[in-house]
Design a protein around this motif. Structure first.
Motif, PDB file in Angstrom:
ATOM      1  N   THR A 240      -1.448  -5.407   8.062  1.00 18.95           N
ATOM      2  CA  THR A 240      -1.039  -4.942   6.973  1.00 18.95           C
ATOM      3  C   THR A 240       0.558  -4.948   7.077  1.00 18.95           C
ATOM      4  O   THR A 240       1.230  -5.054   7.986  1.00 18.95           O
ATOM      5  CB  THR A 240      -1.634  -3.961   6.095  1.00 18.95           C
ATOM      6  OG1 THR A 240      -1.079  -3.613   5.168  1.00 18.95           O
ATOM      7  CG2 THR A 240      -1.169  -2.549   7.189  1.00 18.95           C
ATOM      8  N   VAL A 241       1.199  -4.918   5.768  1.00 16.83           N
ATOM      9  CA  VAL A 241       2.589  -4.860   5.516  1.00 16.83           C
ATOM     10  C   VAL A 241       2.980  -3.551   6.236  1.00 16.83           C
ATOM     11  O   VAL A 241       2.340  -2.765   6.505  1.00 16.83           O
ATOM     12  CB  VAL A 241       2.723  -4.960   4.210  1.00 16.83           C
ATOM     13  CG1 VAL A 241       2.439  -6.351   3.581  1.00 16.83           C
ATOM     14  CG2 VAL A 241       2.464  -3.927   3.313  1.00 16.83           C
ATOM     15  N   LYS A 242       4.560  -3.582   6.330  1.00 16.80           N
ATOM     16  CA  LYS A 242       5.126  -2.653   6.860  1.00 16.80           C
ATOM     17  C   LYS A 242       4.875  -1.279   6.298  1.00 16.80           C
ATOM     18  O   LYS A 242       4.664  -0.232   7.097  1.00 16.80           O
ATOM     19  CB  LYS A 242       6.706  -2.975   7.061  1.00 16.80           C
ATOM     20  CG  LYS A 242       7.545  -2.159   7.707  1.00 16.80           C
ATOM     21  CD  LYS A 242       9.088  -2.740   7.788  1.00 16.80           C
ATOM     22  CE  LYS A 242       9.818  -2.009   8.698  1.00 16.80           C
ATOM     23  NZ  LYS A 242      11.064  -2.933   8.598  1.00 16.80           N
ATOM     24  N   ARG A 243       5.142  -1.165   4.980  1.00 19.31           N
ATOM     25  CA  ARG A 243       4.943   0.252   4.200  1.00 19.31           C
ATOM     26  C   ARG A 243       3.578   0.590   4.485  1.00 19.31           C
ATOM     27  O   ARG A 243       3.359   1.971   4.488  1.00 19.31           O
ATOM     28  CB  ARG A 243       5.049   0.050   2.743  1.00 19.31           C
ATOM     29  CG  ARG A 243       4.910   1.304   1.922  1.00 19.31           C
ATOM     30  CD  ARG A 243       5.308   0.764   0.474  1.00 19.31           C
ATOM     31  NE  ARG A 243       4.570  -0.167  -0.195  1.00 19.31           N
ATOM     32  CZ  ARG A 243       3.447   0.285  -0.622  1.00 19.31           C
ATOM     33  NH1 ARG A 243       2.793   1.368  -0.573  1.00 19.31           N
ATOM     34  NH2 ARG A 243       2.556  -1.029  -1.337  1.00 19.31           N
TER      35      ARG A 243
ATOM     36  N   GLU B 268      -0.731  -3.685  -1.336  1.00 16.14           N
ATOM     37  CA  GLU B 268       0.575  -4.024  -0.778  1.00 16.14           C
ATOM     38  C   GLU B 268       1.194  -4.908  -2.232  1.00 16.14           C
ATOM     39  O   GLU B 268       0.116  -5.424  -2.961  1.00 16.14           O
ATOM     40  CB  GLU B 268       0.623  -5.182   0.391  1.00 16.14           C
ATOM     41  CG  GLU B 268      -0.370  -6.359   0.366  1.00 16.14           C
ATOM     42  CD  GLU B 268      -1.989  -6.120  -0.099  1.00 16.14           C
ATOM     43  OE1 GLU B 268      -2.524  -6.888  -0.851  1.00 16.14           O
ATOM     44  OE2 GLU B 268      -2.444  -5.236   0.451  1.00 16.14           O
ATOM     45  N   THR B 269       2.265  -5.369  -1.939  1.00 18.08           N
ATOM     46  CA  THR B 269       2.672  -6.503  -3.280  1.00 18.08           C
ATOM     47  C   THR B 269       2.954  -7.765  -2.498  1.00 18.08           C
ATOM     48  O   THR B 269       3.131  -7.874  -1.492  1.00 18.08           O
ATOM     49  CB  THR B 269       4.012  -5.946  -3.770  1.00 18.08           C
ATOM     50  OG1 THR B 269       4.965  -6.030  -2.776  1.00 18.08           O
ATOM     51  CG2 THR B 269       3.922  -4.478  -4.348  1.00 18.08           C
ATOM     52  N   PRO B 270       3.061  -9.005  -3.436  1.00 19.18           N
ATOM     53  CA  PRO B 270       3.174 -10.033  -2.778  1.00 19.18           C
ATOM     54  C   PRO B 270       4.550 -10.009  -2.176  1.00 19.18           C
ATOM     55  O   PRO B 270       4.977 -10.878  -1.347  1.00 19.18           O
ATOM     56  CB  PRO B 270       3.133 -11.159  -4.094  1.00 19.18           C
ATOM     57  CG  PRO B 270       2.335 -10.442  -4.954  1.00 19.18           C
ATOM     58  CD  PRO B 270       2.554  -8.917  -4.884  1.00 19.18           C
ATOM     59  N   ALA B 271       5.672  -9.345  -2.827  1.00 13.61           N
ATOM     60  CA  ALA B 271       7.258  -9.413  -1.776  1.00 13.61           C
ATOM     61  C   ALA B 271       6.948  -8.787  -0.677  1.00 13.61           C
ATOM     62  O   ALA B 271       7.462  -9.358   0.359  1.00 13.61           O
ATOM     63  CB  ALA B 271       7.883  -8.611  -2.853  1.00 13.61           C
ATOM     64  N   GLU B 272       5.902  -7.886  -0.459  1.00 12.75           N
ATOM     65  CA  GLU B 272       5.639  -7.367   0.906  1.00 12.75           C
ATOM     66  C   GLU B 272       5.211  -8.361   1.752  1.00 12.75           C
ATOM     67  O   GLU B 272       5.444  -8.301   2.972  1.00 12.75           O
ATOM     68  CB  GLU B 272       5.063  -6.020   0.879  1.00 12.75           C
ATOM     69  CG  GLU B 272       5.801  -5.056   0.220  1.00 12.75           C
ATOM     70  CD  GLU B 272       4.944  -3.583   0.081  1.00 12.75           C
ATOM     71  OE1 GLU B 272       5.464  -2.521   0.458  1.00 12.75           O
ATOM     72  OE2 GLU B 272       4.125  -3.657  -0.556  1.00 12.75           O
ATOM     73  N   VAL B 273       4.301  -9.051   1.374  1.00  8.24           N
ATOM     74  CA  VAL B 273       3.378 -10.030   2.217  1.00  8.24           C
ATOM     75  C   VAL B 273       4.555 -11.154   2.406  1.00  8.24           C
ATOM     76  O   VAL B 273       4.612 -11.575   3.582  1.00  8.24           O
ATOM     77  CB  VAL B 273       2.394 -10.542   1.222  1.00  8.24           C
ATOM     78  CG1 VAL B 273       1.556 -11.914   2.216  1.00  8.24           C
ATOM     79  CG2 VAL B 273       1.145  -9.616   1.013  1.00  8.24           C
TER      80      VAL B 273
ATOM     81  N   ASP C 179       8.143 -13.515   6.588  1.00  9.46           N
ATOM     82  CA  ASP C 179       9.470 -13.660   7.219  1.00  9.46           C
ATOM     83  C   ASP C 179       9.524 -12.974   8.692  1.00  9.46           C
ATOM     84  O   ASP C 179      10.335 -13.684   9.664  1.00  9.46           O
ATOM     85  CB  ASP C 179      10.544 -13.372   6.353  1.00  9.46           C
ATOM     86  CG  ASP C 179      10.540 -13.953   4.980  1.00  9.46           C
ATOM     87  OD1 ASP C 179      10.174 -15.345   4.895  1.00  9.46           O
ATOM     88  OD2 ASP C 179      11.359 -13.361   4.072  1.00  9.46           O
ATOM     89  N   ASN C 180       9.207 -11.951   8.846  1.00  8.41           N
ATOM     90  CA  ASN C 180       9.154 -10.954  10.074  1.00  8.41           C
ATOM     91  C   ASN C 180       8.551 -11.830  11.045  1.00  8.41           C
ATOM     92  O   ASN C 180       9.021 -11.955  12.473  1.00  8.41           O
ATOM     93  CB  ASN C 180       8.491  -9.824   9.730  1.00  8.41           C
ATOM     94  CG  ASN C 180       9.324  -8.834   9.065  1.00  8.41           C
ATOM     95  OD1 ASN C 180       9.004  -7.571   8.543  1.00  8.41           O
ATOM     96  ND2 ASN C 180      10.704  -8.908   8.871  1.00  8.41           N
TER      97      ASN C 180
END
Length: 288
Positions: free
Chosen positions: A167-170, A208-213, A218-219
């Motif tokens: 999942t995303v960082k947050r 999660e949000t699309p921006a977080e995905v 990118d990471n």
């Protein structure tokens, strides 16, 4: 969260298992060899399709995990000792199933001094010894970020090494019991720097949000990841982390397009995608 407040499961998540001869034969081999597959223990929605094509994902090092992540249906607790015959049994089963591509994963074994790394390496070597034509993909734990342990797996020579970000960082600290976002990225970096094809997978629908995905993409690109899988999180039982949203097939298509634009060589993105879904297609990148 009461039942009345639960997010309703949409039509596009309903599937039929549909058994064919190949499925039945694969099922028989798995059961008669006392093998653990993540297909059945994870109640995977694509089991019928994959077993019908003769691909299966073996789960080694037992079926009891030392971690208790909030999204995962694998049993947790104190695992049994490793079975020294397991590497050979898995290799023999790959031969019996006539698999052209074998996928291996495992539970976390934080109870073992080497966290199961030598057992992993032995399993890969046995598969290659008995099935020289078969390509292998391994979905590994983080080995607590210990580089020398990841190296053991790399040196056994699997064609693809996957490690899931999940999942995303947050949201990562909320749903992963011992794994760490940064540690996982470093594992993927080590795989990519070794020249082995690096792959990762995430679930969406956890809030999660699309921006977080996109940030996660990118990471991954920055550390050399080549293949990404994105699938809908499904809550295994009421005790697990609740589904926050069912992501639409349209949004999955957007994620796929975005990922390819960012530089992934392959992106599998759809509601029922799991990390080893269509794994047999991903091997093409190694043959280039």
């Amino acid at each position: 969260m009461g039942n009345d407040q639960r997010v309703r499961k949409p039509e596009w998540l309903k599937i039929s298992i549909g058994a064919n001869e190949r499925y039945t034969e694969t099922k028989r081999i798995v059961e008669s060899h006392c093998l653990h597959t993540i297909c059945s223990s994870g109640r995977c929605p694509n089991m019928g399709e994959c077993w019908g094509k003769g691909t299966a994902t073996f789960m080694i090092a037992g079926d009891i995990c030392t971690r208790s992540c909030k999204f995962c249906n694998t049993r947790t607790g104190r695992p049994l000792p490793l079975d020294p015959d397991e590497p050979l049994h898995v290799a023999e089963s790959v031969a019996l199933m006539k698999l052209s591509h074998a996928v291996i994963t495992s539970v976390d074994r934080d109870d073992l001094p080497d966290l199961g790394a030598a057992h992993w390496a032995q399993t890969i070597r046995e598969i290659k010894r008995l099935n020289p034509e078969t390509t292998t993909e391994v979905l590994i734990p983080d080995f607590q970020g210990r580089k020398e342990l990841v190296t053991q797996v790399i040196e056994a020579g699997p064609e693809i090494i996957s490690h899931n970000m999940e999942t995303v960082k947050r949201i990562s600290p909320q749903v992963r019991s011992a794994a760490n976002y940064h540690t996982s990225l470093e594992v993927i970096r080590q795989i990519a720097e070794s020249g082995t094809t690096a792959k990762s997978g995430i679930m969406v629908g956890l809030g999660e949000t699309p921006a977080e995905v996109e940030e996660l993409m990118d990471n991954l690109i920055a550390v050399g990841c080549k293949i990404l899988t994105i699938g809908q999180y499904l809550q295994p039982t009421h005790k697990h982390y609740p589904v926050v949203a069912y992501i639409t097939p349209e949004q999955f298509a957007i994620y796929k397009e975005t990922g390819l634009k960012k530089g992934f060589e392959q992106v599998e993105s759809a509601p029922l995608v799991r990390s080893s879904y269509h794994a047999e297609k991903h091997i093409r990148f190694n043959k280039k």
